[in-house]
Design a protein around this motif. Sequence first.
Motif, mmCIF file in Angstrom:
data_model
loop_
_atom_site.group_PDB
_atom_site.id
_atom_site.type_symbol
_atom_site.label_atom_id
_atom_site.label_comp_id
_atom_site.label_asym_id
_atom_site.label_seq_id
_atom_site.Cartn_x
_atom_site.Cartn_y
_atom_site.Cartn_z
ATOM 1 N N ARG A 179 0.975 -1.204 -0.132
ATOM 2 C CA ARG A 179 -0.033 0.095 -0.125
ATOM 3 C C ARG A 179 0.806 1.281 -0.001
ATOM 4 N N THR A 180 1.687 1.357 0.988
ATOM 5 C CA THR A 180 2.776 2.425 0.975
ATOM 6 C C THR A 180 3.463 2.735 -0.285
ATOM 7 N N LYS A 183 1.219 4.100 -3.279
ATOM 8 C CA LYS A 183 0.711 5.376 -3.100
ATOM 9 C C LYS A 183 1.964 6.319 -3.269
ATOM 10 N N GLU A 184 3.054 6.013 -2.803
ATOM 11 C CA GLU A 184 4.345 6.961 -3.073
ATOM 12 C C GLU A 184 4.937 6.797 -4.609
ATOM 13 N N ASP A 261 -5.732 3.890 -5.236
ATOM 14 C CA ASP A 261 -4.924 5.228 -3.980
ATOM 15 C C ASP A 261 -4.115 6.017 -4.933
ATOM 16 N N ASP A 262 -3.628 5.613 -6.095
ATOM 17 C CA ASP A 262 -2.557 6.197 -6.733
ATOM 18 C C ASP A 262 -2.898 7.082 -7.970
ATOM 19 N N SER A 267 0.363 11.575 -6.374
ATOM 20 C CA SER A 267 0.947 10.139 -6.816
ATOM 21 C C SER A 267 1.412 9.874 -8.273
#
Length: 325
Positions: A179-180, A183-184, A261-262, A267
Amino acid sequence: MASLRVLRPALRLRAQPTLNLARRSYADIPRIDPAKPSSGTHRKSTHKKKEYPSIKGFLAIGVAGFGVFTILLHLQSAENEKLRAEKEKLKLKPKPAGMTAGPQAFATAQPIKKEEEKLTSTFDPEHVTVIFVLGGPGAGKGTQCANLVRDYGFKHLSAGDLLRAEQEREGSQYGELIRTHIKEGKIVPMEVTIKLLEKAMGEAVVRGSTRFLIDGFPRKMDQAVAFEKSVCPSKFTLFFTCSESTMLSRLLHRGETSGRDDDNVESIKKRFRTFVETSMPVVQYFEGKGKVLKVSCEESVEAVYGQVRTRLEEGLKKRGAPIAK
Ligand SMILES: Nc1ncnc2c1ncn2[C@@H]1O[C@H](COP(=O)(O)OP(=O)(O)O)[C@@H](O)[C@H]1O
Ligand SMILES: O=c1ccn([C@@H]2O[C@H](COP(=O)(O)OP(=O)(O)O)[C@@H](O)[C@H]2O)c(=O)[nH]1
């Protein structure tokens, strides 16, 4: 044997103070004078006699020493077990006899020799066709892969989709890590992605698939080298070129419904940077081997697909791979 070597100096260092302690307490034990009859109470001897350790003293030292040894042995084997478990985590799969290199060995991304490929990869490139599909975020890789599945019977494996599925899988130890990273806009450590791809390929091969489109992978040099060496060498790479402005507007449009999420401006900018800095060297690496077929993706889906078909058929024909399903 290695564990014993580690253990021995440890014993020397750690047992010493304990034995001293045992000696000190032994010296404190009152002695009985054997020349005098025992009266039931211990009386101090008047003439000095040289003191030797009693059997009890020897026993105390022995028991204390054995105790320390057992504890150290236990600590050492727990440590060994921890190391073994960590090594196990890093291992992608058992290597064939004579092959010792693990994924760590690929960190330097050395080009591999052709004859090594067949010996060490899970899938035989004579029977399994792997085509990498690369391009910037939002270039249209997934869209074109869907067309190729329909018309050529490829099995489509998207590295991003596999990672998102693993992220959502209950009990996954990698959920938060994935997930992290996503997202990054960072690349998830290759051990995770390669393991997921290898597993998905294995399941598909069991069901009869032999032709794979590996979409959005490899995005980093270590992944490229490790995958080709330990899973399967690729036939070639379809590389989708597209301007950042086109990709940005496509991704923002996709973001309205994708739920990803991205797919947001912040992102997306990070993903563009990662693509240029980390993924383009992979394309250049395969270009150097004459294994990149470029397609411009600015046009409509249909126009782009026309080019994709032409490039794909050329590539398959040149490498003697079947074109039809
Ligand atoms: N040639 C194209 N023209 C216009 N829109 C496109 C084209 N190719 C893909 N798209 C759209 O752009 C978005 C990103 O495409 P996608 O295939 O998901 O890209 P990628 O897999 O490279 O991230 C999707 O919403 C898709 O419908
Ligand atoms: O081999 C891969 C493929 C994808 N990703 C991660 O998954 C994200 C989404 O990738 P995907 O291919 O699904 O989408 P794209 O960026 O091509 O639209 C990337 O930005 C990375 O964070 C990764 O770490 N390793």
